[in-house]
Motif scaffolding. Structure first.
Motif, PDB file in Angstrom:
ATOM      1  N   ILE A  74       0.844  -1.195   0.000  1.00 55.53           N
ATOM      2  CA  ILE A  74       0.000   0.000   0.000  1.00 55.53           C
ATOM      3  C   ILE A  74       0.881   1.248   0.000  1.00 55.53           C
ATOM      4  CG2 ILE A  74      -0.351  -0.145   2.520  1.00 55.53           C
ATOM      5  CD1 ILE A  74      -3.229   1.065   1.819  1.00 55.53           C
ATOM      6  N   TYR A  75       0.528   2.186  -0.866  1.00 55.42           N
ATOM      7  CA  TYR A  75       1.297   3.422  -1.025  1.00 55.42           C
ATOM      8  C   TYR A  75       0.466   4.609  -0.564  1.00 55.42           C
ATOM      9  CZ  TYR A  75       4.553   0.609  -3.697  1.00 55.42           C
ATOM     10  OH  TYR A  75       5.468  -0.352  -4.070  1.00 55.42           O
ATOM     11  N   LEU A  76       1.094   5.448   0.250  1.00 59.51           N
ATOM     12  CA  LEU A  76       0.452   6.665   0.742  1.00 59.51           C
ATOM     13  C   LEU A  76       1.196   7.837   0.096  1.00 59.51           C
ATOM     14  CD1 LEU A  76      -1.404   8.198   2.765  1.00 59.51           C
ATOM     15  CD2 LEU A  76       0.359   7.836   4.503  1.00 59.51           C
ATOM     16  N   CYS A  77       0.515   8.557  -0.766  1.00 60.84           N
ATOM     17  CA  CYS A  77       1.133   9.653  -1.526  1.00 60.84           C
ATOM     18  C   CYS A  77       2.466   9.200  -2.142  1.00 60.84           C
ATOM     19  CB  CYS A  77       1.315  10.878  -0.634  1.00 60.84           C
ATOM     20  SG  CYS A  77      -0.223  11.458   0.105  1.00 60.84           S
ATOM     21  N   GLY A  78       2.464   8.026  -2.734  1.00 63.19           N
ATOM     22  CA  GLY A  78       3.641   7.528  -3.446  1.00 63.19           C
ATOM     23  C   GLY A  78       4.658   6.787  -2.588  1.00 63.19           C
ATOM     24  N   GLU A  79       4.493   6.826  -1.263  1.00 61.88           N
ATOM     25  CA  GLU A  79       5.456   6.155  -0.368  1.00 61.88           C
ATOM     26  C   GLU A  79       4.902   4.787   0.067  1.00 61.88           C
ATOM     27  OE1 GLU A  79       5.922   8.233   3.353  1.00 61.88           O
ATOM     28  OE2 GLU A  79       7.084   6.586   4.237  1.00 61.88           O
ATOM     29  N   ASP A  80       5.726   3.761  -0.022  1.00 63.13           N
ATOM     30  CA  ASP A  80       5.301   2.427   0.424  1.00 63.13           C
ATOM     31  C   ASP A  80       5.267   2.420   1.962  1.00 63.13           C
ATOM     32  OD1 ASP A  80       4.980  -0.223   1.141  1.00 63.13           O
ATOM     33  OD2 ASP A  80       6.425  -0.998  -0.316  1.00 63.13           O
ATOM     34  N   VAL A  81       4.055   2.352   2.527  1.00 59.21           N
ATOM     35  CA  VAL A  81       3.906   2.399   3.992  1.00 59.21           C
ATOM     36  C   VAL A  81       3.413   1.053   4.548  1.00 59.21           C
ATOM     37  CG1 VAL A  81       3.521   4.905   4.120  1.00 59.21           C
ATOM     38  CG2 VAL A  81       1.555   3.387   3.787  1.00 59.21           C
ATOM     39  N   SER A  82       3.537  -0.007   3.746  1.00 59.11           N
ATOM     40  CA  SER A  82       2.994  -1.321   4.119  1.00 59.11           C
ATOM     41  C   SER A  82       3.485  -1.801   5.479  1.00 59.11           C
ATOM     42  CB  SER A  82       3.348  -2.362   3.064  1.00 59.11           C
ATOM     43  OG  SER A  82       3.094  -1.861   1.781  1.00 59.11           O
ATOM     44  N   ASP A  83       4.723  -1.486   5.827  1.00 60.19           N
ATOM     45  CA  ASP A  83       5.256  -1.946   7.116  1.00 60.19           C
ATOM     46  C   ASP A  83       4.956  -0.960   8.249  1.00 60.19           C
ATOM     47  OD1 ASP A  83       6.295  -4.237   5.882  1.00 60.19           O
ATOM     48  OD2 ASP A  83       8.013  -3.084   5.168  1.00 60.19           O
ATOM     49  N   GLN A  84       5.022   0.331   7.955  1.00 62.76           N
ATOM     50  CA  GLN A  84       4.793   1.355   8.996  1.00 62.76           C
ATOM     51  C   GLN A  84       3.392   1.321   9.598  1.00 62.76           C
ATOM     52  OE1 GLN A  84       6.677   1.865   6.266  1.00 62.76           O
ATOM     53  NE2 GLN A  84       7.486   3.954   6.211  1.00 62.76           N
ATOM     54  N   ILE A  85       2.417   0.780   8.847  1.00 64.76           N
ATOM     55  CA  ILE A  85       1.025   0.816   9.329  1.00 64.76           C
ATOM     56  C   ILE A  85       0.699  -0.326  10.288  1.00 64.76           C
ATOM     57  CG2 ILE A  85       0.064   2.081   7.355  1.00 64.76           C
ATOM     58  CD1 ILE A  85      -0.858  -0.652   6.222  1.00 64.76           C
ATOM     59  N   ARG A  86       1.660  -1.192  10.571  1.00 64.31           N
ATOM     60  CA  ARG A  86       1.362  -2.384  11.393  1.00 64.31           C
ATOM     61  C   ARG A  86       1.724  -2.209  12.866  1.00 64.31           C
ATOM     62  NH1 ARG A  86      -2.394  -4.694   8.626  1.00 64.31           N
ATOM     63  NH2 ARG A  86      -1.910  -4.347   6.455  1.00 64.31           N
ATOM     64  N   THR A  87       1.533  -1.049  13.435  1.00 60.12           N
ATOM     65  CA  THR A  87       1.855  -0.858  14.848  1.00 60.12           C
ATOM     66  C   THR A  87       0.553  -0.755  15.663  1.00 60.12           C
ATOM     67  OG1 THR A  87       1.797   1.549  14.747  1.00 60.12           O
ATOM     68  CG2 THR A  87       3.889   0.497  14.178  1.00 60.12           C
ATOM     69  N   PRO A  88       0.618  -1.022  16.984  1.00 70.78           N
ATOM     70  CA  PRO A  88      -0.592  -0.883  17.813  1.00 70.78           C
ATOM     71  C   PRO A  88      -1.175   0.539  17.761  1.00 70.78           C
ATOM     72  CG  PRO A  88       1.091  -2.115  18.996  1.00 70.78           C
ATOM     73  CD  PRO A  88       1.744  -1.602  17.738  1.00 70.78           C
ATOM     74  N   GLU A  89      -0.321   1.555  17.696  1.00 70.90           N
ATOM     75  CA  GLU A  89      -0.815   2.947  17.649  1.00 70.90           C
ATOM     76  C   GLU A  89      -1.652   3.172  16.385  1.00 70.90           C
ATOM     77  OE1 GLU A  89       2.095   5.939  16.804  1.00 70.90           O
ATOM     78  OE2 GLU A  89       0.846   7.574  17.572  1.00 70.90           O
ATOM     79  N   ILE A  90      -1.176   2.649  15.267  1.00 72.72           N
ATOM     80  CA  ILE A  90      -1.914   2.821  14.007  1.00 72.72           C
ATOM     81  C   ILE A  90      -3.192   1.971  13.997  1.00 72.72           C
ATOM     82  CG2 ILE A  90      -1.793   2.596  11.480  1.00 72.72           C
ATOM     83  CD1 ILE A  90      -0.046   4.869  12.498  1.00 72.72           C
ATOM     84  N   SER A  91      -3.172   0.811  14.658  1.00 69.55           N
ATOM     85  CA  SER A  91      -4.389  -0.021  14.735  1.00 69.55           C
ATOM     86  C   SER A  91      -5.522   0.775  15.377  1.00 69.55           C
ATOM     87  CB  SER A  91      -4.148  -1.271  15.589  1.00 69.55           C
ATOM     88  OG  SER A  91      -3.179  -2.079  15.019  1.00 69.55           O
ATOM     89  N   VAL A  92      -5.235   1.374  16.512  1.00 67.94           N
ATOM     90  CA  VAL A  92      -6.254   2.139  17.234  1.00 67.94           C
ATOM     91  C   VAL A  92      -6.649   3.389  16.434  1.00 67.94           C
ATOM     92  CG1 VAL A  92      -6.703   3.453  19.343  1.00 67.94           C
ATOM     93  CG2 VAL A  92      -5.589   1.232  19.484  1.00 67.94           C
ATOM     94  N   GLY A  93      -5.658   4.052  15.842  1.00 65.63           N
ATOM     95  CA  GLY A  93      -5.932   5.240  15.014  1.00 65.63           C
ATOM     96  C   GLY A  93      -6.829   4.888  13.833  1.00 65.63           C
ATOM     97  N   ALA A  94      -6.598   3.716  13.234  1.00 62.46           N
ATOM     98  CA  ALA A  94      -7.395   3.288  12.076  1.00 62.46           C
ATOM     99  C   ALA A  94      -8.845   3.095  12.490  1.00 62.46           C
ATOM    100  CB  ALA A  94      -6.825   1.990  11.508  1.00 62.46           C
ATOM    101  N   SER A  95      -9.055   2.478  13.654  1.00 60.81           N
ATOM    102  CA  SER A  95     -10.412   2.259  14.140  1.00 60.81           C
ATOM    103  C   SER A  95     -11.104   3.608  14.381  1.00 60.81           C
ATOM    104  CB  SER A  95     -10.352   1.427  15.423  1.00 60.81           C
ATOM    105  OG  SER A  95     -11.640   1.174  15.911  1.00 60.81           O
ATOM    106  N   LYS A  96     -10.339   4.584  14.847  1.00 61.82           N
ATOM    107  CA  LYS A  96     -10.922   5.913  15.121  1.00 61.82           C
ATOM    108  C   LYS A  96     -11.275   6.661  13.827  1.00 61.82           C
ATOM    109  CE  LYS A  96      -8.947   6.553  19.700  1.00 61.82           C
ATOM    110  NZ  LYS A  96      -7.866   7.167  20.489  1.00 61.82           N
ATOM    111  N   VAL A  97     -10.371   6.669  12.847  1.00 59.43           N
ATOM    112  CA  VAL A  97     -10.692   7.392  11.600  1.00 59.43           C
ATOM    113  C   VAL A  97     -11.821   6.672  10.842  1.00 59.43           C
ATOM    114  CG1 VAL A  97      -8.379   8.421  11.349  1.00 59.43           C
ATOM    115  CG2 VAL A  97      -8.899   6.304  10.109  1.00 59.43           C
TER     116      VAL A  97
END
Ligand code: DC
Length: 218
Positions: A74-97
């Protein structure tokens, strides 16, 4: 061909969908990764993921999906963020957004476009109820809460994330409640979905059951 796999966090949706996609030549679409990418963008911008300031960022958020073999990048504005999105902080943030209709509408458009041009197996929370109501097969995959937390904890440890079991369990409980109680397209079993409980099944057994169900529709 459209296959929907929904269910709570840690039930094994992505592992199973990926394996079934590989075995049957379908394209695996991980919709949770899209919500995670939006959360990552907001957090990087210093925006609280629970506020409407997230909606204002959406025109800047460009998400694209690429497939390399059986894995999705998965690319976010052209940057491959596939690994960065797998943290507990992002899990909770994803549920919120994901509570925000504006966020969902943007991502659902992308998900439906992908399903229109590919034979897909798509995992998420609202695929059977909202994104692909006419899917050929809908599976609602569940597992006991403690078991889901154990699986997720093991996965995070293997990736070198530092977290405790209790933290992982609390995150899962928060997300399940938050995902199931939102007003717009909540986590819910579709009326015509098959319920599959993987608590006492091995990964191989669960994959086999899913593949058999899909073959029955092909
Ligand atoms: O599947 P996941 O754990 O990567 O999803 C992260 C969060 O994204 C999840 O807690 C809720 C949200 N999500 C959603 O609301 N709808 C989807 N179709 C997929 C994920």
């Amino acid at each position: 061909m459209k296959i929907a796999i929904d269910g709570p966090g840690g039930a094994g949706k992505s592992t199973i969908a990926k394996a079934a996609a590989k075995a049957l030549g379908l394209i695996y679409i991980d919709t949770g990764a899209m919500y995670r990418a939006v959360a990552l963008y907001a957090i990087r911008k210093g925006v609280n993921t629970e506020t409407e300031a997230v909606d204002a960022l959406l025109p800047e958020v460009e998400i694209t999906i690429q497939h390399e073999g059986d894995t999705q990048r998965i690319y976010l504005c052209g940057e491959d963020v596939s690994d960065q999105i797998r943290t507990p902080e992002i899990s909770v943030g994803a549920s919120k957004v994901a509570v925000r209709p504006a966020v969902r509408l943007k991502l659902v458009e992308l998900q439906r476009a992908l399903a229109k041009t590919n034979n897909v197996i798509m995992d998420g929370r609202d695929i059977g109820t909202y994104v692909l109501p006419d899917a050929d097969l809908k599976i609602f995959l569940v597992a006991d809460e403690q078991e889901r937390a154990r699986r997720r904890y093991k996965e995070l440890l293997e990736k070198g994330e530092k977290c405790s079991f209790d933290e992982v369990l609390l995150d899962l409980q928060f997300r399940d409640k938050n995902d199931a109680s939102r007003a717009f397209a909540p986590l819910k079993q579709a009326e015509d979905a098959v319920l599959l409980d993987s608590t006492t099944l091995s990964l191989a057994e669960t994959v086999e059951r899913v593949i058999t169900m899909i073959k029955g529709k092909m």
